[in-house]
Design a protein around this motif. Structure first.
Motif, PDB file in Angstrom:
ATOM      1  N   GLU A 119     -33.577  55.765  28.052  1.00  0.00           N
ATOM      2  CA  GLU A 119     -32.825  56.691  27.203  1.00  0.00           C
ATOM      3  C   GLU A 119     -31.771  55.987  26.360  1.00  0.00           C
ATOM      4  O   GLU A 119     -31.362  56.504  25.320  1.00  0.00           O
ATOM      5  CB  GLU A 119     -32.126  57.741  28.076  1.00  0.00           C
ATOM      6  CG  GLU A 119     -33.092  58.612  28.847  1.00  0.00           C
ATOM      7  CD  GLU A 119     -32.397  59.501  29.857  1.00  0.00           C
ATOM      8  OE1 GLU A 119     -31.186  59.782  29.699  1.00  0.00           O
ATOM      9  OE2 GLU A 119     -33.057  59.923  30.815  1.00  0.00           O
ATOM     10  N   LEU A 120     -31.312  54.833  26.827  1.00  0.00           N
ATOM     11  CA  LEU A 120     -30.262  54.122  26.109  1.00  0.00           C
ATOM     12  C   LEU A 120     -30.393  52.628  26.342  1.00  0.00           C
ATOM     13  O   LEU A 120     -30.985  52.190  27.323  1.00  0.00           O
ATOM     14  CB  LEU A 120     -28.879  54.618  26.543  1.00  0.00           C
ATOM     15  CG  LEU A 120     -28.511  54.504  28.030  1.00  0.00           C
ATOM     16  CD1 LEU A 120     -27.742  53.216  28.301  1.00  0.00           C
ATOM     17  CD2 LEU A 120     -27.681  55.696  28.438  1.00  0.00           C
ATOM     18  N   VAL A 121     -29.840  51.868  25.399  1.00  0.00           N
ATOM     19  CA  VAL A 121     -29.838  50.411  25.507  1.00  0.00           C
ATOM     20  C   VAL A 121     -28.386  49.950  25.409  1.00  0.00           C
ATOM     21  O   VAL A 121     -27.667  50.356  24.495  1.00  0.00           O
ATOM     22  CB  VAL A 121     -30.694  49.756  24.398  1.00  0.00           C
ATOM     23  CG1 VAL A 121     -30.583  48.233  24.460  1.00  0.00           C
ATOM     24  CG2 VAL A 121     -32.146  50.198  24.519  1.00  0.00           C
ATOM     25  N   GLN A 122     -27.990  49.107  26.349  1.00  0.00           N
ATOM     26  CA  GLN A 122     -26.631  48.577  26.376  1.00  0.00           C
ATOM     27  C   GLN A 122     -26.650  47.091  26.029  1.00  0.00           C
ATOM     28  O   GLN A 122     -27.675  46.423  26.157  1.00  0.00           O
ATOM     29  CB  GLN A 122     -26.025  48.738  27.772  1.00  0.00           C
ATOM     30  CG  GLN A 122     -25.897  50.182  28.204  1.00  0.00           C
ATOM     31  CD  GLN A 122     -25.488  50.305  29.661  1.00  0.00           C
ATOM     32  OE1 GLN A 122     -26.067  49.675  30.533  1.00  0.00           O
ATOM     33  NE2 GLN A 122     -24.484  51.129  29.908  1.00  0.00           N
ATOM     34  N   LEU A 123     -25.493  46.586  25.613  1.00  0.00           N
ATOM     35  CA  LEU A 123     -25.326  45.159  25.387  1.00  0.00           C
ATOM     36  C   LEU A 123     -23.849  44.816  25.518  1.00  0.00           C
ATOM     37  O   LEU A 123     -22.996  45.704  25.512  1.00  0.00           O
ATOM     38  CB  LEU A 123     -25.864  44.738  24.006  1.00  0.00           C
ATOM     39  CG  LEU A 123     -25.222  45.334  22.758  1.00  0.00           C
ATOM     40  CD1 LEU A 123     -23.949  44.595  22.342  1.00  0.00           C
ATOM     41  CD2 LEU A 123     -26.208  45.294  21.609  1.00  0.00           C
ATOM     42  N   THR A 124     -23.581  43.529  25.648  1.00  0.00           N
ATOM     43  CA  THR A 124     -22.212  43.032  25.561  1.00  0.00           C
ATOM     44  C   THR A 124     -22.187  41.961  24.485  1.00  0.00           C
ATOM     45  O   THR A 124     -23.169  41.245  24.284  1.00  0.00           O
ATOM     46  CB  THR A 124     -21.712  42.434  26.898  1.00  0.00           C
ATOM     47  OG1 THR A 124     -22.553  41.334  27.264  1.00  0.00           O
ATOM     48  CG2 THR A 124     -21.713  43.477  28.006  1.00  0.00           C
TER      49      THR A 124
END
Length: 177
Positions: A119-124
């Motif tokens: 549902e979502l993609v995260q990153l730093t």
């Protein structure tokens, strides 16, 4: 997406391990502040270690006239309660071909791959890397947090910005209310 002559984006295969090793080590050496791993650690690994990584990870590559010029990794969370989340990691484009739209093409490939899986993609991203932050914002990522002293390299601390892309546009709107 930008139409870049000679550009091919594809997922790396185990047979691409030597190419992957070269660009990964270059990324760690030239931009050590941007990655959690270190050149010294990964350069000591045998080619089989990179082969194994490609066998278990989704790493997309940008080839310009058949030369590997960029990579972006994707992984989904395995914990059942977090399986709705994916992660964009190990993003790197060689300096000689930056600002041509290759980063956008790589991020788009990761997001296309993630759709229907999470549902979502995260990153730093390191807070000082404004060009990367601008790219991610242009690709629909929003900042949601800030980690002080997230990385330490050669005695210097680097803060990281936490970003997320809600793949469902309706979810994105609901989050900003």
């Amino acid at each position: 997406m930008d139409n870049i002559p000679g550009l091919q984006i594809r997922r790396l295969q185990v047979s691409d391990a030597a190419l992957y090793r070269d660009i990964r080590l270059e990324a760690l050496q030239k931009n050590p502040e941007a990655f959690g791993s270190m050149f010294e650690k990964e350069s000591a690994e045998p080619l089989s270690w990179f082969e194994a990584r490609l066998g278990t990870a989704d790493i997309f590559a940008a080839f310009l006239d058949r030369t590997l010029v960029g990579i972006a990794g994707y992984s989904a969370q395995e914990n059942l309660k977090q399986a709705h989340k994916g992660r964009l990691w190990t993003m790197y484009v060689r300096a000689a071909v930056r600002n041509m739209g290759l980063g956008k093409s790589l991020v788009a490939a990761v997001l296309d791959h993630a759709r229907g899986r999470v549902e979502l993609v995260q990153l730093t991203v390191v807070s000082e890397n404004e060009s990367a932050r601008k790219l991610y914002r242009a690709m629909g990522f929003v900042e949601y947090g800030y980690e002080k002293k997230a990385l330490k390299h050669n005695g210097r601390y680097y803060d990281e910005v936490l970003m997320v892309n809600f793949l469902d546009p309706q979810q994105q709107k609901e989050t900003h209310r």
